[in-house]
Enzyme design. Structure first.
Site, PDB file in Angstrom:
ATOM      1  N   GLU A  82      -0.789  99.280  33.746  1.00 55.01           N
ATOM      2  CA  GLU A  82      -1.890  98.802  34.582  1.00 55.01           C
ATOM      3  C   GLU A  82      -2.999  99.837  34.567  1.00 55.01           C
ATOM      4  O   GLU A  82      -2.817 100.973  35.009  1.00 55.01           O
ATOM      5  CB  GLU A  82      -1.418  98.558  36.016  1.00 55.01           C
ATOM      6  CG  GLU A  82      -2.522  98.042  36.923  1.00 55.01           C
ATOM      7  CD  GLU A  82      -2.026  97.615  38.290  1.00 55.01           C
ATOM      8  OE1 GLU A  82      -2.871  97.399  39.178  1.00 55.01           O
ATOM      9  OE2 GLU A  82      -0.794  97.490  38.468  1.00 55.01           O
ATOM     10  N   GLY A  83      -4.145  99.465  34.002  1.00 61.36           N
ATOM     11  CA  GLY A  83      -5.286 100.366  33.943  1.00 61.36           C
ATOM     12  C   GLY A  83      -6.283 100.041  35.038  1.00 61.36           C
ATOM     13  O   GLY A  83      -5.997  99.273  35.961  1.00 61.36           O
ATOM     14  N   GLY A  84      -7.476 100.625  34.927  1.00 64.42           N
ATOM     15  CA  GLY A  84      -8.487 100.392  35.941  1.00 64.42           C
ATOM     16  C   GLY A  84      -8.947  98.953  36.007  1.00 64.42           C
ATOM     17  O   GLY A  84      -9.223  98.420  37.086  1.00 64.42           O
ATOM     18  N   LYS A 138      -2.724  91.812  26.536  1.00 59.90           N
ATOM     19  CA  LYS A 138      -3.696  92.521  27.367  1.00 59.90           C
ATOM     20  C   LYS A 138      -4.653  91.517  27.983  1.00 59.90           C
ATOM     21  O   LYS A 138      -5.180  90.643  27.294  1.00 59.90           O
ATOM     22  CB  LYS A 138      -4.474  93.543  26.531  1.00 59.90           C
ATOM     23  CG  LYS A 138      -5.469  94.370  27.353  1.00 59.90           C
ATOM     24  CD  LYS A 138      -6.111  95.472  26.519  1.00 59.90           C
ATOM     25  CE  LYS A 138      -7.033  96.334  27.367  1.00 59.90           C
ATOM     26  NZ  LYS A 138      -7.638  97.446  26.597  1.00 59.90           N
ATOM     27  N   ASP A 174     -14.458 106.396  23.341  1.00 59.46           N
ATOM     28  CA  ASP A 174     -13.450 106.795  24.336  1.00 59.46           C
ATOM     29  C   ASP A 174     -12.238 107.425  23.653  1.00 59.46           C
ATOM     30  O   ASP A 174     -11.095 107.104  23.979  1.00 59.46           O
ATOM     31  CB  ASP A 174     -13.031 105.591  25.177  1.00 59.46           C
ATOM     32  CG  ASP A 174     -12.401 105.989  26.512  1.00 59.46           C
ATOM     33  OD1 ASP A 174     -12.580 107.155  26.929  1.00 59.46           O
ATOM     34  OD2 ASP A 174     -11.734 105.141  27.134  1.00 59.46           O
TER      35      ASP A 174
END
Length: 276
Positions: free
Chosen positions: A15-17, A36, A127
């Protein structure tokens, strides 16, 4: 959620931002996959949706052995990707404290080769950092997370700089100007961390770090200061990547040529991080 079309959801893997990644089973092709998608609360958020659709658009056009493979893009929207059993570099280096410096050349080469592939196609990743490099249990290396990626010449206005500040190039912090050379800077910080287990600079606070970095006031010691086994060649190479002047940084092609000349026999070395 238990199913998505022919895919059976096995577990929530990450779980990302702004996104969720599920481990799933593809019944038709008899293989594990990663799914995703945006978090439910962000599917109507314009900025988050734009980043996700941008990632989908870029990933569907590329295929490289060191970049995560996308099998399918759904309308939800969501992406069906290859499942990689392993860890990201940050977990391996920092949390599990495994020394990967002996695999520096194969890691630097594989990551650099992925960046070179992107730059040759006019794509800037924006990134590059250890969290976005996966190393499988079999030693495969994959660059992931293209949410901030963009095609060269396109400008994406943002209210604030996105990306992890310690890996972001000074010119991006100052002017929001990204280029292949800003990817090179991030790559250099990653390589410094790979050689030493630490970042090339410290500051009393994140805000002070940003200020000093943007104003080019940080003092950077060569990697050999922290790791005496680092050669003069690697000191020179890594410091050239994190030069605060973009024009002084080499291109990724030049970096690969230097790595090949210095250690061609090493770049194909199998990465066995579980035994490190």
């Amino acid at each position: 959620m238990k199913e998505l079309g022919r895919y059976k959801i096995l577990e929530k893997a990450y779980e990302g931002g702004s996104s969720l990644i599920y481990k799933a089973w593809d019944e038709e092709n008899r293989r594990q996959v990663a799914i995703k998608m945006l978090k439910p609360g962000l599917q109507s958020d314009r900025s988050a949706l734009k980043d996700f659709l941008n990632e989908c658009e870029i990933l569907k056009t590329i295929e490289h052995q060191n970049i995560v493979k996308v099998y399918e893009i759904g309308r939800t929207p969501h992406m069906i990707m290859e499942w990689i059993e392993g860890r990201n570099l940050k977990n391996i280096i920092v949390r599990e404290r495994i020394d990967l410096s002996r695999y520096f050349f194969p890691l630097a080469w594989k990551i650099g080769d992925a960046i070179n592939y992107l730059h040759n196609r006019g794509i800037i990743h924006n990134d590059i950092k250890p969290e976005n490099i996966l190393v499988s249990l079999e030693g495969e290396v994959k660059l992931i997370d293209f949410a901030l990626a963009m095609r060269k010449g396109l400008f994406r206005w943002r209210k604030k700089i996105k990306g992890t500040p310690v890996y972001v190039a000074p010119e991006v912090l100052l002017k929001g100007k990204t280029s292949e050379k800003s990817d090179i800077f991030s790559y250099g910080v990653l390589l410094y961390e790979l050689l030493t287990g630490r970042l090339p600079y410290n500051a009393e606070s994140p805000k002070l770090l940003l200020t000093k970095k943007a104003e080019s006031k940080l003092r950077i010691l060569p990697p050999s200061y922290h790791n005496p086994s680092v050669s003069p060649f690697l000191d020179r190479l890594v410091l050239s990547l994190i030069d605060f002047s973009p024009s002084s940084r080499p291109t990724i092609r030049e970096v690969l040529l230097e790595l090949g000349r210095e250690a061609l026999s090493e770049v194909g070395k199998k990465i066995e991080w579980r035994e490190a």
